[in-house]
Write a protein that holds these residues in place. Structure first.
Motif, PDB file in Angstrom:
ATOM      1  N   LYS A  10      20.883 -13.740   3.489  1.00  0.00           N
ATOM      2  CA  LYS A  10      19.903 -13.030   4.325  1.00  0.00           C
ATOM      3  C   LYS A  10      19.741 -11.564   3.926  1.00  0.00           C
ATOM      4  N   SER A  11      20.804 -10.944   3.409  1.00  0.00           N
ATOM      5  CA  SER A  11      20.669  -9.544   2.991  1.00  0.00           C
ATOM      6  C   SER A  11      21.864  -9.123   2.140  1.00  0.00           C
ATOM      7  N   PRO A  12      21.634  -8.174   1.244  1.00  0.00           N
ATOM      8  CA  PRO A  12      22.753  -7.654   0.444  1.00  0.00           C
ATOM      9  C   PRO A  12      23.803  -6.961   1.321  1.00  0.00           C
ATOM     10  N   GLU A  13      23.365  -6.383   2.435  1.00  0.00           N
ATOM     11  CA  GLU A  13      24.293  -5.710   3.351  1.00  0.00           C
ATOM     12  C   GLU A  13      25.303  -6.709   3.916  1.00  0.00           C
ATOM     13  N   ILE A  14      24.819  -7.888   4.287  1.00  0.00           N
ATOM     14  CA  ILE A  14      25.717  -8.919   4.823  1.00  0.00           C
ATOM     15  C   ILE A  14      26.678  -9.384   3.736  1.00  0.00           C
ATOM     16  N   GLN A  27      32.361  -9.381   0.780  1.00  0.00           N
ATOM     17  CA  GLN A  27      32.672  -9.509  -0.645  1.00  0.00           C
ATOM     18  C   GLN A  27      34.164  -9.484  -0.962  1.00  0.00           C
ATOM     19  N   ASN A  28      34.951  -8.798  -0.166  1.00  0.00           N
ATOM     20  CA  ASN A  28      36.389  -8.714  -0.438  1.00  0.00           C
ATOM     21  C   ASN A  28      37.225  -9.578   0.505  1.00  0.00           C
ATOM     22  N   THR A  29      36.560 -10.524   1.158  1.00  0.00           N
ATOM     23  CA  THR A  29      37.265 -11.391   2.099  1.00  0.00           C
ATOM     24  C   THR A  29      37.392 -12.785   1.495  1.00  0.00           C
ATOM     25  N   GLU A  30      38.600 -13.264   1.433  1.00  0.00           N
ATOM     26  CA  GLU A  30      38.873 -14.598   0.909  1.00  0.00           C
ATOM     27  C   GLU A  30      38.094 -15.660   1.663  1.00  0.00           C
TER      28      GLU A  30
END
Length: 132
Positions: free
Chosen positions: A33-37, A42-45
């Motif tokens: 839905k968005s790059p912000e989401i 991104q760093n969560t397993e």
């Protein structure tokens, strides 16, 4: 209409019985839905993301059943606030959840969608109110 029963039936079909597939599909939809989401996670397993989503759904459900925010929801709201999660992301989260349910569950009905929204919205409203 018994929202709790419809919610529980759908939850059982989609999360308890198709755990991995459901969570993978949800996060693909949500992050697209968005790059912000996408950046938020991104760093969560992957296993941790799945756990977080399941915990969030259960906390929101508890808030609805108790007609009041639990200590868990209060802490979750604080966690989101500290990380600067924008209020609008809650809408995207819920829409991604509903889209995933429709996509994966051939038995998912409009009544079950209404039940998911009715059960989750009290807690989401609390979270939105405490976003800042």
């Amino acid at each position: 209409m018994n929202h709790s029963a419809d919610f529980n039936d759908s939850f059982e079909r989609n999360i308890s019985n198709n755990y991995e597939m459901f969570f993978q599909a949800f996060y693909e939809s949500f992050q697209a839905k968005s790059p912000e989401i996408k950046a938020v996670f991104q760093n969560t397993e992957k296993s941790r993301r799945h756990e977080m989503l399941e915990d969030s759904i259960l906390m929101l459900m508890e808030c609805s059943l108790n007609h009041a925010p639990s200590e868990h929801i209060c802490r979750l709201a604080e966690f989101h606030r500290e990380r600067g999660i924008p209020e609008a992301m809650y809408d995207v989260w819920l829409e991604s959840l509903v889209e995933t349910l429709y996509r994966l569950d051939a038995e998912f009905t409009a009544a079950e969608e209404e039940a998911w929204r009715a059960v989750l919205l009290p807690g989401i409203s609390y979270m939105r109110q405490h976003a800042y």
